[in-house]
Design a protein around this motif. Structure first.
Motif, short mmCIF file in Angstrom:
data_model
loop_
_atom_site.label_atom_id
_atom_site.label_comp_id
_atom_site.label_asym_id
_atom_site.label_seq_id
_atom_site.Cartn_x
_atom_site.Cartn_y
_atom_site.Cartn_z
N GLU A 168 96.65 57.80 17.76
CA GLU A 168 96.17 57.38 16.43
C GLU A 168 96.05 55.85 16.35
OE1 GLU A 168 98.09 59.13 13.03
OE2 GLU A 168 98.33 61.04 14.06
N VAL A 169 97.04 55.13 16.91
CA VAL A 169 96.99 53.67 16.91
C VAL A 169 95.79 53.18 17.72
CG1 VAL A 169 98.15 51.59 17.76
CG2 VAL A 169 99.44 53.28 16.46
N ASN A 170 95.56 53.77 18.88
CA ASN A 170 94.40 53.38 19.69
C ASN A 170 93.10 53.67 18.96
OD1 ASN A 170 95.94 52.37 21.79
ND2 ASN A 170 96.00 54.32 22.89
N SER A 171 93.05 54.80 18.25
CA SER A 171 91.86 55.15 17.47
C SER A 171 91.63 54.11 16.37
CB SER A 171 92.01 56.54 16.87
OG SER A 171 90.92 56.83 16.03
N LEU A 172 92.72 53.72 15.70
CA LEU A 172 92.60 52.71 14.65
C LEU A 172 92.14 51.37 15.21
CD1 LEU A 172 95.73 53.48 12.43
CD2 LEU A 172 93.33 53.75 11.80
N LYS A 173 92.66 51.00 16.38
CA LYS A 173 92.22 49.76 17.02
C LYS A 173 90.73 49.79 17.29
CE LYS A 173 96.50 48.47 19.44
NZ LYS A 173 97.12 48.32 20.77
N THR A 174 90.24 50.92 17.78
CA THR A 174 88.81 51.07 18.07
C THR A 174 88.00 50.95 16.78
OG1 THR A 174 89.30 52.49 19.95
CG2 THR A 174 87.07 52.60 19.06
N GLN A 175 88.46 51.63 15.73
CA GLN A 175 87.75 51.57 14.45
C GLN A 175 87.74 50.15 13.90
OE1 GLN A 175 89.40 54.48 11.79
NE2 GLN A 175 89.04 56.18 13.20
N ILE A 176 88.87 49.46 13.99
CA ILE A 176 88.93 48.08 13.51
C ILE A 176 87.98 47.19 14.31
CG2 ILE A 176 90.43 46.04 13.40
CD1 ILE A 176 92.71 47.97 12.62
N GLY A 177 87.91 47.43 15.61
CA GLY A 177 86.98 46.67 16.44
C GLY A 177 85.54 46.90 16.03
N VAL A 178 85.21 48.17 15.75
CA VAL A 178 83.85 48.50 15.33
C VAL A 178 83.54 47.85 13.98
CG1 VAL A 178 82.35 50.38 14.55
CG2 VAL A 178 83.67 50.62 16.66
N VAL A 179 84.50 47.92 13.05
CA VAL A 179 84.30 47.32 11.73
C VAL A 179 84.13 45.81 11.87
CG1 VAL A 179 85.44 46.82 9.52
CG2 VAL A 179 85.45 49.14 10.43
N GLY A 180 84.97 45.18 12.68
CA GLY A 180 84.85 43.73 12.89
C GLY A 180 83.52 43.35 13.49
N THR A 181 83.08 44.11 14.48
CA THR A 181 81.78 43.84 15.11
C THR A 181 80.65 44.03 14.11
OG1 THR A 181 82.65 44.56 17.23
CG2 THR A 181 80.27 44.51 17.01
N THR A 182 80.76 45.08 13.31
CA THR A 182 79.73 45.36 12.30
C THR A 182 79.69 44.24 11.26
OG1 THR A 182 80.02 47.72 12.61
CG2 THR A 182 78.93 47.03 10.59
N GLN A 183 80.87 43.80 10.82
CA GLN A 183 80.91 42.72 9.84
C GLN A 183 80.31 41.44 10.42
OE1 GLN A 183 85.05 42.59 8.82
NE2 GLN A 183 84.76 43.85 7.00
N TYR A 184 80.60 41.15 11.66
CA TYR A 184 80.05 39.96 12.31
C TYR A 184 78.53 40.07 12.38
CZ TYR A 184 79.16 36.32 15.75
OH TYR A 184 78.69 35.22 16.40
N ALA A 185 78.04 41.25 12.74
CA ALA A 185 76.59 41.45 12.82
C ALA A 185 75.94 41.28 11.45
CB ALA A 185 76.27 42.83 13.39
N VAL A 186 76.58 41.79 10.42
CA VAL A 186 76.04 41.66 9.06
C VAL A 186 76.00 40.19 8.65
CG1 VAL A 186 76.54 42.14 6.63
CG2 VAL A 186 76.67 43.98 8.31
N VAL A 187 77.05 39.45 8.98
CA VAL A 187 77.08 38.02 8.66
C VAL A 187 75.94 37.29 9.37
CG1 VAL A 187 78.41 35.89 9.01
CG2 VAL A 187 79.53 37.92 8.08
N GLN A 188 75.71 37.62 10.63
CA GLN A 188 74.61 36.99 11.37
C GLN A 188 73.27 37.32 10.74
OE1 GLN A 188 75.30 38.35 15.43
NE2 GLN A 188 75.83 36.25 16.01
N ILE A 189 73.08 38.57 10.37
CA ILE A 189 71.81 38.99 9.75
C ILE A 189 71.61 38.26 8.43
CG2 ILE A 189 70.65 40.94 8.64
CD1 ILE A 189 71.92 42.71 10.86
N LEU A 190 72.65 38.19 7.61
CA LEU A 190 72.53 37.49 6.33
C LEU A 190 72.23 36.01 6.53
CD1 LEU A 190 75.41 39.13 4.25
CD2 LEU A 190 72.94 39.44 3.96
N ASP A 191 72.86 35.40 7.52
CA ASP A 191 72.60 34.00 7.82
C ASP A 191 71.15 33.80 8.22
OD1 ASP A 191 73.45 31.23 8.30
OD2 ASP A 191 73.08 31.72 10.43
#
Length: 99
Positions: A19-42
């Motif tokens: 479960e912890v590894n799954s959460l780490k993966t999900q957090i990584g995906v969310v972080g990557t997605t947020q970074y991509a959204v910030v780049q797109i908005l910029d």
């Protein structure tokens, strides 16, 4: 502790690790997605600024062209008036003889 209890603890630890590894993966995906959204908005903000700048430049060019056309129109009106006056003078000199 019995062997069954120890095995149960290991099973629970393995489940928690998964479960912890799954959460780490999900957090990584969310972080990557947020970074991509910030780049797109910029990029969109920069594109909007460029588009606004281009629009303002085009508007200014149209305004200058409009001023030029108005100037030409005024000159043509003046020229037309001058030609009409010259024709009246010529008619008056020729006393309406159509020459």
């Amino acid at each position: 502790m019995t062997e069954a209890q120890i095995q149960d603890i290991y099973t629970r630890l393995d489940s928690l690790t998964t479960e912890v590894n799954s959460l780490k993966t999900q957090i990584g995906v969310v972080g990557t997605t947020q970074y991509a959204v910030v780049q797109i908005l910029d990029r969109l903000e920069r594109l909007e600024a460029t588009a606004n700048n281009n629009f303002n430049q085009i508007t200014n060019r149209f305004d200058r062209q409009d001023e030029r056309f108005n100037s030409v129109d005024n000159r043509l009106d003046s020229l037309s008036s001058d030609v009409a006056q010259i024709l009246r003078i010529l008619r008056d000199r020729n006393e309406g003889s159509r020459l």
